[in-house]
Write a protein that holds these residues in place. Structure first.
Motif, PDB file in Angstrom:
ATOM      1  N   TYR A 188       7.295   0.350   2.323  1.00  0.00           N
ATOM      2  CA  TYR A 188       7.699   1.641   1.756  1.00  0.00           C
ATOM      3  C   TYR A 188       7.317   1.749   0.279  1.00  0.00           C
ATOM      4  CZ  TYR A 188      10.171   1.653   6.148  1.00  0.00           C
ATOM      5  OH  TYR A 188      10.464   1.579   7.495  1.00  0.00           O
ATOM      6  N   ASN A 219      10.075   3.663  -2.077  1.00  0.00           N
ATOM      7  CA  ASN A 219      10.511   4.704  -1.163  1.00  0.00           C
ATOM      8  C   ASN A 219      11.467   4.105  -0.146  1.00  0.00           C
ATOM      9  OD1 ASN A 219       8.883   6.606  -2.447  1.00  0.00           O
ATOM     10  ND2 ASN A 219       7.119   6.111  -1.149  1.00  0.00           N
ATOM     11  N   THR A 689      11.136  -5.021   6.943  1.00  0.00           N
ATOM     12  CA  THR A 689      10.397  -4.842   5.688  1.00  0.00           C
ATOM     13  C   THR A 689       9.762  -6.163   5.286  1.00  0.00           C
ATOM     14  OG1 THR A 689      12.373  -5.323   4.347  1.00  0.00           O
ATOM     15  CG2 THR A 689      11.927  -3.007   4.855  1.00  0.00           C
TER      16      THR A 689
END
Length: 698
Positions: A188, A219, A689
């Motif tokens: 992100y 983000n 992530t």
């Protein structure tokens, strides 16, 4: 009646002990170990994986192994192993702690032993803020360690909720010159950079200067949500000779973000919508600026007395523009309002104490007498405007103007002063007795500019703690403790009257353990905690109510260990069978479980270095388990399923550089991390992530 007897007995014992101490001051000629200044204490464990002390919250060099209280210390090495970006992430997995229960909303949320403790954050032993109407997100890149204290802390820190507190120990100048930095890139569009420069011209901590900085931009998995952060913290140690020490630190933090809103639960209909759905304003951000200056001073008197003074001033300016969901939403329609929350706080805190160690042969005695005080002025204004409803089936985003109609504006002045006395005896190298007492005087003034009214409430309270510990040997030390707490509230109830202070008490029994030449530290504890006069705001009524009493009972187990020079491990387990409302003005609430508190939670984290000098390759992994929870408020009820997350990392360390690659939530588990306080919106947990970090060290 029992509380009254406890107060009388405690003060009587403390008075007799202090009188005996001062009567023998001139005849005692022993040379005890002198307690060092706060910033030196923070650095003494810097190279250890498992901390042996928690100097900031204990205000002494007393080992954790000799402390009859549950305290978890996350060291700098553990922070590096966690690869955490926020305080909520850093304390995730600590025994007895639930963090991030409101989602990625731009501030730190955590529950300790079943009680909300988000506003109980301290820096270097001093409270950051007293109000909780706009919470903070502290930058963790400038931290040496994080100390999590479980249970009532009023005896040491004045008014506080009984669950516990989180103390952040800042990085201070060291006795060596070095230059460190890092660059990270991740999911992100994460872009992150840090630097840490220490200059010691005389190869001594005295006269040394240090500056830490951090820039981050990322983000979110939710559309249009982002978080930006800028932080810098210079610090300096003065060289004032052998008897005086002075350390100062200043910091500035700027945050800009759009918070994750969540989505209405709507009887489970949220499952039909993507995790990325956002129903807020894409053009209205939240900004927070925080300025802090702190100073620690120590003077070593003749006759072995030590004086310490710890001071901080914090100014916070916040301009938040959240879009809020209305009540009783049925997807796809989401009723909305936009608020503008303008907050300007100025907080002064100051702690002073004198201490001395006495050696009476078979009895070792530590005495501390202190006076601390604080004053916070909080200016908080809310403006609101109704928006058109949002159609989740057909999202349309247009620019939204900030709210202009004021619905509330209050200036709250909170001040307190506390006088405390701490006694700690070690008898025959086995028995350790702790007796502490404190009396606080508090005053809360609310100037309601919107309703043109003024309120004032003054309170005083005695809190105490008593503990008994037996050191069986160098490995095991069982203990018993009892402590009380109080917390004056600034909330107004029906008729605009300030509500009574909250109170708490806790009984705890446990055992501390250590091994491998103190490289393994841990504890096992049982606690029975009660919180009275629980205060909650009620949006339906338009004022706050004291709903009654909550009780939590549970077990905790925790260890951190450097098992070998190559292998580090932390493990925690929490079992909270009782976390319920036991008394309430609403009969139907009695017996209900406290929101977001799981019965079972556990974590395991490990890192292995292929070389004993910790250079070359290393690998690590972590598992976090969160048991099933519930969230409920009035007619809303949300079941939250259990989940297990897996993290992995690998890295390479050379003499002057290093590289690390980490994956969090490796199997991309879908789960709900929690709900908003009113239990109307649910928040998805963070998906899988990755993060790649390059380190530089000279």
């Amino acid at each position: 009646m029992a509380d009254f007897k406890f107060k009388v007995l405690s003060f009587s014992i403390l008075s007799l002990l202090s009188s005996a101490v001062f009567a023998n001051t001139d005849t005692d000629t022993t040379t005890p170990t002198v307690l060092p200044i706060l910033n030196v204490d923070a650095e003494s464990d810097q190279h250890k994986y498992a901390a042996t002390k928690a100097s900031a919250v204990l205000r002494s060099d007393q080992p954790l192994f000799e402390t009859a209280q549950s305290i978890s210390v996350i060291t700098e090495k553990q922070l590096q192993q966690k690869q955490a970006k926020t305080l909520s992430e850093a304390i995730e997995g600590v025994a007895g702690v639930t963090s991030g229960q409101y989602g990625r909303r731009g501030w730190d949320d955590f529950i300790i032993r079943g009680q909300v403790a988000s506003s109980q954050t301290y820096i270097d032993g001093l409270r950051v803020q007293t109000s909780d109407n706009a919470l903070r997100s502290e930058d963790i890149s400038g931290l040496q360690s994080i100390e999590v204290v479980k249970g009532p802390t009023s005896t040491g820190f004045g008014f506080a909720l009984p669950g516990g507190l989180v103390n952040l120990t800042t990085k201070r100048p060291q006795a060596e010159t070095f230059y460190r930095g890092s660059l990270s890139y991740g999911s992100y569009a994460l872009k992150d950079g840090t630097f840490d420069i220490n200059y010691a011209p005389n190869h001594s901590a005295k006269g040394a200067f240090r500056v830490v900085g951090h820039v981050s931009d990322q983000n979110d998995a939710t559309d249009y949500v982002y978080f930006k952060n800028y932080y810098i913290a210079p610090s300096y140690n003065f060289d004032l000779g052998d008897k005086d020490e002075l350390s100062v630190i200043a910091s500035y933090q700027h945050r800009e973000f759009i918070r994750q809103q969540g989505i209405p639960y709507s009887d489970g209909a949220y499952k039909n919508y993507p995790h990325s759905l956002y129903f807020g304003a894409t053009n209205l951000s939240n900004t927070v600026d925080s300025y802090r200056f702190g100073a620690n001073y120590t003077h070593y008197f003749d006759h072995d007395w030590t004086f310490k003074s710890n001071f901080a001033v914090i100014k916070t300016e916040a301009d938040n523009n959240p879009v809020l969901a209305g009540s009783n939403n049925t997807l796809p329609t989401i009723k909305r309002t936009v608020e503008r929350q303008i907050k300007d706080d100025l907080n002064f805190t100051w702690d002073n104490n004198v201490s001395r160690h006495f050696d009476w042969g078979k009895t070792q005695y530590d005495l501390m007498i202190g006076l601390d005080m604080a004053h916070e002025r909080s200016d908080y204004e809310r403006r609101r405007r109704t928006l058109t409803a949002f159609n989740a089936n057909n999202p349309v985003y247009t620019a939204i103007e900030a709210a202009t109609a004021t619905i509330a504006h209050q200036i709250t002045d909170t001040q307190y002063m506390g006088l405390y006395l701490r006694n700690n005896f070690k008898i025959d190298d086995h028995w350790i007795i702790g007796l502490s007492g404190r009396h606080d005087w508090t005053q809360v003034k609310v100037d309601d500019l919107f309703n043109d009214s003024k309120l004032k409430n003054s309170d005083s309270a005695f809190t105490g703690s008593a503990s008994l510990m037996y050191q069986m040997n160098d490995m095991f030390a069982p203990y018993l403790s009892y402590s009380t707490s109080f917390f004056p509230v600034s909330d107004t109830g029906e008729g605009g009257v300030l509500l009574d202070p909250e109170e708490g008490k806790q009984f705890e029994a446990g055992v501390k353990f250590q091994a491998f030449n103190q490289k393994l530290q841990g504890y096992l504890a049982y606690y029975d905690l009660t919180r009275k006069n629980v205060t909650e705001s009620d949006s339906t009524l338009g004022y706050s109510v004291q709903i009654g009493e909550q009780k939590t009972k549970g077990f905790e187990a925790e260890l951190a260990a450097a098992l070998t020079p190559q292998w580090n491990v932390t493990a925690t387990y929490s079992y909270i069978p009782t976390a319920e409302t036991t008394e309430s003005t609403t009969a139907s609430d009695i017996g209900k479980r406290i929101n977001h508190v799981p019965k079972n939670a556990a974590s395991l984290s490990t890192q292995y270095f292929f070389s004993p000098d910790q250079l070359g390759w290393n690998i690590g992994a972590g598992i976090t388990y969160q048991g099933a929870r519930t969230a409920q408020r009035t007619t809303y009820y949300v079941p939250l399923s259990s989940y297990t997350l897996y993290d992995v990392k690998a890295g390479y360390e050379a003499k002057h550089w290093g590289a690390n690659f980490s994956i969090k939530n490796m199997f991309d588990k879908e789960y709900l991390v929690g709900t908003t306080p009113n239990a109307q919106l649910v928040s998805w947990g963070e998906p899988r992530t990755f993060r790649l970090t390059l380190n530089f060290k000279y």
